[in-house]
Scaffold this motif. Structure first.
Motif: not given
Length: 220
Positions: A24, A103, A106, A141, A145, A148-149, A156
């Motif tokens: 990542h 992301p 991931n 993962n 993903l 982090n969104l 992120d």
């Protein structure tokens, strides 16, 4: 006291977690370099060496606490890759791609772990450790993903939202960055982010990788 089951669980989760976080962060640095910023590359952060990315709290302590307390969601973070967004060729657009790279990596890893799991089951390989590790790889993962969104800096998703907002709103959102991760962690441990963000999006991405592997699952 840590039980044998917990020791086994830690061993099963360690490999996919380290891969998930290392790739990542390296993906962020690789994308930044492609779009014009060599900062991460010059600092040796475009690397698959886990030691360059592991954060004692985010990579080890928080996932361990969540694992041992039976949390339905497993999240963590690494040392952020340094990116000088002003060096990107088109900072407003390129910063979105740099943020998405982590992301995105991931998502690809979750897909690979699922393919590995399907192959194991399809070939009749019933090695419990490998099957459990593959399942953990998918879960970690997808968790990273979606986590982090979340649209709050320094995650992120926050950087993506900041790039999409008008300048005034983007600056206002950026002021939250020093406190953003503490806010997100509070939402994680109170279960708010789990029910309203993590669960729905994890269900969606799980459906998506299952859909993408439909031909392989039909073969096996």
């Amino acid at each position: 006291m840590i039980t044998d089951y917990s020791i086994q669980a830690i061993a099963i989760n360690a490999i996919p977690l380290i891969f998930a976080i290392t790739i990542h962060e390296a993906a962020h640095g690789y994308a930044a370099r492609k779009f014009g910023d060599n900062t991460a590359y010059m600092m040796g952060r475009v690397s698959l060496n886990p030691a360059k990315h592991i954060d004692p709290v985010g990579t080890i302590l928080i996932p361990l606490v969540l694992l041992l307390t039976g949390s339905p969601f497993l999240v963590g973070y690494a040392k952020p890759v340094p990116v000088n967004f002003g060096r990107l060729r088109n900072p407003r657009i390129d910063s979105i791609w740099v943020a998405l790279a982590g992301p995105g990596s991931n998502f690809v890893q979750a897909l690979i772990w699922l393919i590995f799991l399907i192959a194991l089951v399809g070939l009749g390989i019933n090695e419990k450790f490998l099957v459990s590790m593959s399942q953990a790889g998918v879960t970690w993962n997808l968790g990273l993903l979606v986590f982090n969104l979340f649209p709050l800096p320094p995650l992120d998703g926050g950087r993506i939202l900041s790039s999409l907002l008008p300048a005034r709103q983007s600056i206002a959102l950026g002021r939250l960055e020093p406190w953003g991760f503490f806010i997100v962690l509070a939402l994680v441990f109170t279960g708010v982010i789990g029910s309203l963000w993590m669960q729905p999006l994890m269900n969606f991405f799980e459906w998506l990788i299952l859909f993408l592997t439909t031909p392989l699952r039909m073969i096996f």
